[in-house]
Write a protein that holds these residues in place. Structure first.
Motif, mmCIF file in Angstrom:
data_model
loop_
_atom_site.group_PDB
_atom_site.id
_atom_site.type_symbol
_atom_site.label_atom_id
_atom_site.label_comp_id
_atom_site.label_asym_id
_atom_site.label_seq_id
_atom_site.Cartn_x
_atom_site.Cartn_y
_atom_site.Cartn_z
ATOM 1 N N ALA A 164 0.254 15.388 5.582
ATOM 2 C CA ALA A 164 1.212 14.278 5.641
ATOM 3 C C ALA A 164 1.412 13.642 4.270
ATOM 4 O O ALA A 164 1.521 12.425 4.176
ATOM 5 N N GLY A 165 1.437 14.459 3.235
ATOM 6 C CA GLY A 165 1.486 13.868 1.890
ATOM 7 C C GLY A 165 0.351 12.882 1.768
ATOM 8 O O GLY A 165 0.473 11.818 1.180
ATOM 9 N N THR B 109 -2.925 11.073 0.752
ATOM 10 C CA THR B 109 -3.689 10.866 -0.475
ATOM 11 C C THR B 109 -5.191 10.900 -0.192
ATOM 12 O O THR B 109 -5.652 10.308 0.784
ATOM 13 N N ARG C 34 -11.130 6.985 2.849
ATOM 14 C CA ARG C 34 -10.766 7.965 3.891
ATOM 15 C C ARG C 34 -11.815 9.064 4.005
ATOM 16 O O ARG C 34 -12.038 9.609 5.087
ATOM 17 N N GLN D 75 4.876 1.249 3.802
ATOM 18 C CA GLN D 75 4.639 1.924 5.072
ATOM 19 C C GLN D 75 3.223 1.575 5.490
ATOM 20 O O GLN D 75 2.291 1.788 4.710
ATOM 21 N N THR E 156 -1.490 4.323 1.117
ATOM 22 C CA THR E 156 -2.170 3.826 -0.078
ATOM 23 C C THR E 156 -1.326 2.750 -0.754
ATOM 24 O O THR E 156 -1.865 1.785 -1.280
ATOM 25 N N ASP F 201 5.534 6.654 -2.202
ATOM 26 C CA ASP F 201 5.313 7.864 -2.998
ATOM 27 C C ASP F 201 6.629 8.331 -3.657
ATOM 28 O O ASP F 201 7.701 8.179 -3.086
HETATM 29 N N1 GLN Z 1 0.390 9.240 0.146
HETATM 30 C C1 GLN Z 1 0.404 8.058 0.943
HETATM 31 C C2 GLN Z 1 -0.891 7.919 1.702
HETATM 32 O O1 GLN Z 1 -1.587 8.859 1.890
HETATM 33 C C3 GLN Z 1 1.595 8.037 1.902
HETATM 34 C C4 GLN Z 1 1.681 9.202 2.836
HETATM 35 C C5 GLN Z 1 2.758 9.092 3.894
HETATM 36 O O2 GLN Z 1 3.357 8.041 4.081
HETATM 37 N N2 GLN Z 1 3.012 10.135 4.621
HETATM 38 O O3 GLN Z 1 -1.239 6.868 2.127
#
Ligand code: GLN
Length: 250
Positions: free
Chosen positions: A96-97, A99, A104, A143, A147, A185
């Protein structure tokens, strides 16, 4: 009469066994269930048909699944429920992109990293916010659970941060002047700015980070398989070509 009754009973029994099999939270032996939040282009978003989730993560996950002989299924959910979903076994893996952070790492295991993300700041073109230093006292849209959310809450205080379920909603709030800027991001930021008039990304970057997949700490066997597959996909150029397909060089 008795015969019909036993027949009905048999049908009910077969149906419940089938239902149980279908409802098991985690995929079967050969199914790799990926959790994501498909509102994060170009990493994950809906194709024009509105049904298929495409993007960098979907393609890397598919390549990994192919290598380890599993069938990929993608589940779309809220970003801030993804880590709980992988911990509980509702999904096997999160792409999910996402980080990598020390915090975490306490709740999930991360694969090797496959991309870099940068938290950037989106503002209206005529904004008086020129650099990160101008963020003090501004209302920042983020969001929830990302992060960007965590850093901004730490640096500027919860009262100055408004959380949205995804980046598109945060950007809509920026267009409606409900927030002064959005921290998100860089690649999704580019997509949102391209799709919305009157917005720009500040040149100054906020934080640079690494993306990786998350897997349950209980599932070390899967983490090992996924890492081996990802190493191969890095070495043979597959991951680079997937990234290049979606991220055009500037
Ligand atoms: N890279 C950011 C995180 O991991 C946002 C990832 C996302 O919104 N999908 O928090």
């Amino acid at each position: 009469m008795k015969k019909i009754f036993s027949l009905i009973l048999a049908i009910i029994m077969i149906a419940s066994v089938a239902m149980l099999a279908g409802c098991s939270t985690q995929g079967g032996d050969n199914e790799l269930v990926m959790g994501t939040n498909a509102a994060f282009p170009p990493y994950e978003y809906y194709d024009e048909d509105g049904e298929t989730i495409i993007g960098i993560d979907a393609e890397i996950a598919q390549a990994v699944a192919d290598k380890i002989g599993m069938t990929l299924t993608i589940k779309d959910m809220e970003f801030d429920s993804l880590l709980t979903a992988v911990q509980s076994g509702a999904v096997d893996i999160v792409f999910a992109g996402l980080t990598v952070t020390d915090e975490r790492k306490e709740s999930v295991d991360f694969s090797i990293t496959y991309a870099t993300g940068i938290q950037v700041i989106i503002v209206p073109k005529d904004s008086d916010i020129k650099t990160v230093d101008d963020l003090d006292g501004k209302v920042i849209g983020v969001q929830a659970g990302t992060t960007g959310d965590i850093y901004c809450t730490d640096d500027y205080g919860q009262e100055n941060v408004k959380q949205y379920a995804n980046g598109a909603l945060a950007v809509a709030a920026l267009q409606n002047a409900q927030v002064d800027c959005v921290v998100i991001d860089n690649e999704p930021a580019k997509s949102f700015v391209d799709a919305n008039d009157g917005l720009k990304i500040l040149d100054t970057e906020y934080v640079t980070e690494d993306y990786a997949a998350a897997i349950s700490k209980e599932n070390t066997e899967l983490t090992e398989k996924v890492n081996a597959a990802m190493e191969e996909l890095k070495a043979d150029g597959t991951i680079d070509s997937i990234l290049a397909k979606y991220i055009k060089a500037e």
